[in-house]
Design a protein around this motif. Sequence first.
Motif, PDB file in Angstrom:
ATOM      1  N   THR A   1      -6.914  -9.126   5.850  1.00 43.61           N
ATOM      2  CA  THR A   1      -7.121  -8.580   4.349  1.00 43.61           C
ATOM      3  C   THR A   1      -8.829  -8.979   4.131  1.00 43.61           C
ATOM      4  O   THR A   1      -9.185  -8.187   3.756  1.00 43.61           O
ATOM      5  CB  THR A   1      -6.290  -9.710   3.549  1.00 43.61           C
ATOM      6  OG1 THR A   1      -5.075  -9.657   3.742  1.00 43.61           O
ATOM      7  CG2 THR A   1      -6.680  -9.725   2.171  1.00 43.61           C
ATOM      8  N   ARG A   2      -9.293  -9.954   4.566  1.00 42.43           N
ATOM      9  CA  ARG A   2     -10.775 -10.132   4.112  1.00 42.43           C
ATOM     10  C   ARG A   2     -11.599  -9.131   4.613  1.00 42.43           C
ATOM     11  O   ARG A   2     -12.295  -8.417   4.070  1.00 42.43           O
ATOM     12  CB  ARG A   2     -11.467 -11.654   4.781  1.00 42.43           C
ATOM     13  CG  ARG A   2     -10.771 -12.602   3.776  1.00 42.43           C
ATOM     14  CD  ARG A   2     -11.030 -13.998   4.066  1.00 42.43           C
ATOM     15  NE  ARG A   2     -10.615 -14.976   3.440  1.00 42.43           N
ATOM     16  CZ  ARG A   2     -10.897 -16.355   3.681  1.00 42.43           C
ATOM     17  NH1 ARG A   2     -11.525 -16.697   4.833  1.00 42.43           N
ATOM     18  NH2 ARG A   2     -10.310 -17.370   3.250  1.00 42.43           N
TER      19      ARG A   2
ATOM     20  N   THR B   1      -7.373   0.597  -1.110  1.00 44.42           N
ATOM     21  CA  THR B   1      -6.385  -0.289  -0.444  1.00 44.42           C
ATOM     22  C   THR B   1      -6.741  -1.602  -1.349  1.00 44.42           C
ATOM     23  O   THR B   1      -6.159  -2.799  -1.243  1.00 44.42           O
ATOM     24  CB  THR B   1      -6.789  -0.852   0.907  1.00 44.42           C
ATOM     25  OG1 THR B   1      -8.020  -1.136   1.026  1.00 44.42           O
ATOM     26  CG2 THR B   1      -6.299   0.276   1.772  1.00 44.42           C
TER      27      THR B   1
ATOM     28  N   ASN C   1       0.832  -1.436   0.049  1.00 41.58           N
ATOM     29  CA  ASN C   1      -0.131   0.156   0.269  1.00 41.58           C
ATOM     30  C   ASN C   1       0.989   1.061  -0.143  1.00 41.58           C
ATOM     31  O   ASN C   1       0.644   2.158  -0.731  1.00 41.58           O
ATOM     32  CB  ASN C   1      -0.946   0.042   1.317  1.00 41.58           C
ATOM     33  CG  ASN C   1      -2.117  -0.658   0.998  1.00 41.58           C
ATOM     34  OD1 ASN C   1      -2.845  -0.182   0.299  1.00 41.58           O
ATOM     35  ND2 ASN C   1      -2.183  -2.042   1.365  1.00 41.58           N
TER      36      ASN C   1
ATOM     37  N   THR D   1      -3.501  -4.618  -2.570  1.00 48.39           N
ATOM     38  CA  THR D   1      -3.544  -5.959  -1.530  1.00 48.39           C
ATOM     39  C   THR D   1      -3.934  -6.979  -2.619  1.00 48.39           C
ATOM     40  O   THR D   1      -3.195  -8.086  -2.342  1.00 48.39           O
ATOM     41  CB  THR D   1      -5.096  -5.884  -0.851  1.00 48.39           C
ATOM     42  OG1 THR D   1      -5.005  -4.857   0.103  1.00 48.39           O
ATOM     43  CG2 THR D   1      -5.336  -7.306  -0.148  1.00 48.39           C
TER      44      THR D   1
ATOM     45  N   MET E   1     -10.838  -6.080   5.569  1.00 48.24           N
ATOM     46  CA  MET E   1     -10.345  -4.911   5.122  1.00 48.24           C
ATOM     47  C   MET E   1     -10.924  -4.576   3.775  1.00 48.24           C
ATOM     48  O   MET E   1     -11.613  -3.549   3.455  1.00 48.24           O
ATOM     49  CB  MET E   1      -8.908  -4.652   5.118  1.00 48.24           C
ATOM     50  CG  MET E   1      -8.625  -3.277   4.373  1.00 48.24           C
ATOM     51  SD  MET E   1      -6.793  -3.278   4.113  1.00 48.24           S
ATOM     52  CE  MET E   1      -6.481  -4.189   2.533  1.00 48.24           C
ATOM     53  N   LEU E   2     -10.863  -5.670   2.954  1.00 45.63           N
ATOM     54  CA  LEU E   2     -11.580  -5.721   1.543  1.00 45.63           C
ATOM     55  C   LEU E   2     -13.229  -5.570   1.678  1.00 45.63           C
ATOM     56  O   LEU E   2     -13.580  -4.475   0.977  1.00 45.63           O
ATOM     57  CB  LEU E   2     -11.070  -6.834   0.798  1.00 45.63           C
ATOM     58  CG  LEU E   2      -9.882  -6.763   0.484  1.00 45.63           C
ATOM     59  CD1 LEU E   2      -9.369  -8.237  -0.399  1.00 45.63           C
ATOM     60  CD2 LEU E   2      -9.303  -5.741  -0.442  1.00 45.63           C
TER      61      LEU E   2
ATOM     62  N   THR F   1      -6.022 -15.867   2.781  1.00 47.45           N
ATOM     63  CA  THR F   1      -5.605 -15.067   4.002  1.00 47.45           C
ATOM     64  C   THR F   1      -4.308 -15.569   4.785  1.00 47.45           C
ATOM     65  O   THR F   1      -3.961 -15.323   6.011  1.00 47.45           O
ATOM     66  CB  THR F   1      -6.531 -15.033   4.802  1.00 47.45           C
ATOM     67  OG1 THR F   1      -7.045 -16.280   5.295  1.00 47.45           O
ATOM     68  CG2 THR F   1      -7.647 -14.322   4.126  1.00 47.45           C
TER      69      THR F   1
ATOM     70  N   ARG G   1      -3.722   4.942   1.618  1.00 46.53           N
ATOM     71  CA  ARG G   1      -2.410   4.069   1.340  1.00 46.53           C
ATOM     72  C   ARG G   1      -1.456   4.311   2.285  1.00 46.53           C
ATOM     73  O   ARG G   1      -0.857   3.367   2.543  1.00 46.53           O
ATOM     74  CB  ARG G   1      -2.319   4.069  -0.184  1.00 46.53           C
ATOM     75  CG  ARG G   1      -3.254   3.502  -1.102  1.00 46.53           C
ATOM     76  CD  ARG G   1      -2.803   3.634  -2.369  1.00 46.53           C
ATOM     77  NE  ARG G   1      -3.639   2.891  -3.287  1.00 46.53           N
ATOM     78  CZ  ARG G   1      -3.860   2.810  -4.787  1.00 46.53           C
ATOM     79  NH1 ARG G   1      -3.105   3.524  -5.394  1.00 46.53           N
ATOM     80  NH2 ARG G   1      -4.708   2.184  -5.235  1.00 46.53           N
TER      81      ARG G   1
ATOM     82  N   GLY H   1      -2.595   2.201   4.914  1.00 47.08           N
ATOM     83  CA  GLY H   1      -3.482   0.906   4.717  1.00 47.08           C
ATOM     84  C   GLY H   1      -2.871  -0.584   4.723  1.00 47.08           C
ATOM     85  O   GLY H   1      -3.342  -1.193   5.346  1.00 47.08           O
ATOM     86  N   ASP H   2      -1.474  -0.361   5.176  1.00 44.49           N
ATOM     87  CA  ASP H   2      -0.600  -1.486   5.444  1.00 44.49           C
ATOM     88  C   ASP H   2      -0.987  -1.844   6.804  1.00 44.49           C
ATOM     89  O   ASP H   2      -0.969  -3.016   7.284  1.00 44.49           O
ATOM     90  CB  ASP H   2       0.874  -1.655   5.423  1.00 44.49           C
ATOM     91  CG  ASP H   2       1.195  -1.642   3.718  1.00 44.49           C
ATOM     92  OD1 ASP H   2       0.572  -2.338   3.105  1.00 44.49           O
ATOM     93  OD2 ASP H   2       1.892  -0.501   3.345  1.00 44.49           O
TER      94      ASP H   2
ATOM     95  N   ARG I   1      -4.455  -3.133   7.244  1.00 43.30           N
ATOM     96  CA  ARG I   1      -4.561  -4.487   6.796  1.00 43.30           C
ATOM     97  C   ARG I   1      -4.053  -5.526   7.816  1.00 43.30           C
ATOM     98  O   ARG I   1      -4.716  -6.389   8.217  1.00 43.30           O
ATOM     99  CB  ARG I   1      -3.862  -4.724   5.574  1.00 43.30           C
ATOM    100  CG  ARG I   1      -3.725  -6.041   4.984  1.00 43.30           C
ATOM    101  CD  ARG I   1      -2.908  -6.272   3.965  1.00 43.30           C
ATOM    102  NE  ARG I   1      -2.714  -7.584   3.522  1.00 43.30           N
ATOM    103  CZ  ARG I   1      -1.996  -8.186   2.433  1.00 43.30           C
ATOM    104  NH1 ARG I   1      -1.110  -7.164   1.849  1.00 43.30           N
ATOM    105  NH2 ARG I   1      -1.721  -9.402   2.113  1.00 43.30           N
TER     106      ARG I   1
END
Length: 398
Positions: A266-267, A306, A134, A310, A269-270, A377, A254, A257-258, A261
């Motif tokens: 990951t899931r 993000t 990110n 990702t 956040m998305l 993940t 961004r 963003g890291d 996350r």
Amino acid sequence: MTSRVLVRARLGTVLTFALAGMLCGVWVSRTPALADKFGMREGDVGVAILVWGIGAIIAMQGLRGVMARVGGSAVLKVAAPLTAVSLALVGLAPTRALLFVAVALFGMAFGLTDIGMNAQASAVERSYERPIMNGMHAGWCAGGIAGGLIGSLSATAGLSFGDTLVGGAILALPLTIVLGRTYIPDPTSASAGKGRTRLPLVVYLIGVLAFVAFMMEGTIADWSGLYLNRELGATQSVAALAYPLFEAAMLAGRLVGDRVRARLGTRRMLTYAGLGTAAAITVVVLAPATPVALVGFGLVGLAVCTVIPTMISVAGSVVPGRSAAAVGQVGAMGYGGLVLGPVVIGFLADAASLRVGLSLAIVLALLIAASARFVPTRRLFAVAAERNVEPEPVRLAA
């Protein structure tokens, strides 16, 4: 590899993202001037962007095997300078036919630059053994802001479409050559150059999600200026501000963003990113005036920022030794979204309005939210750091 080399490679990669973003920002922000120069309707502009995207995909897919053998850094050293040169050709094109030829060349060079710099970012990220993608893509946003501001200022100053693009290319060309000296080689496996072309199914799953994400983000980037200009009556100089505002919001997102996350996963956040993007695009579509739409574009950038980094990060980590090939495949599939999106939006705008066309992005954002649970993940960076080796590939049964 010494820490000094890694720091230099990280900085060089971020700056490469920034230069690519600047070139794209100059091109996108002057889309209304392009339409005026050649007397184009929304559908015609969509075809021009389609040609750009097809060129990118042809180059990405055609040279994926080359990238797997020589690495993304080698491709990037050639493609980045060619991107600047081809942008100048777009600005100099005197007729619509030659414009499409130049746009195709620009798309081919830009597509190779995109996957090359993402492969380089993946190599640097894996060397750091923690997510930093990110942050790399934040460089793109900073460049996009600069390019959009260049476009807005040039419109205010009365400069032509061609003058703006040629000026941006002249600024970028020497810098792309200098930055090529900072890149590190991609780690490759013994089988990378021996004809092994089949990638695990998980790469294609990530590619499908990238397709949706690129289509969603590209819809906003490519049509924001025309939406403000033709639907809400904004001047070209004001309309050109939509793209840098969108990129400024993505830059802010961004930069953190890291960490988001790492905290949410990951899931999750998305999922939040998809839902937030859908809500923000709704603000844009229902905006009664330019200021409200500008706020909406900013919210879209903050929510969507993000998703693509990702996807690239995951693609670069799931197939050790073949990261460049995986990133190239995901990038090519993602660019399919960039190709399809402008065409669909252009035809919807011709048939109804740009408000209706942009509503498609709401559906795409909800698809991202619904599909987040399928993203791999596994704690790839944690595993690598603990064992001090590259993680085993994640595979799905065919």
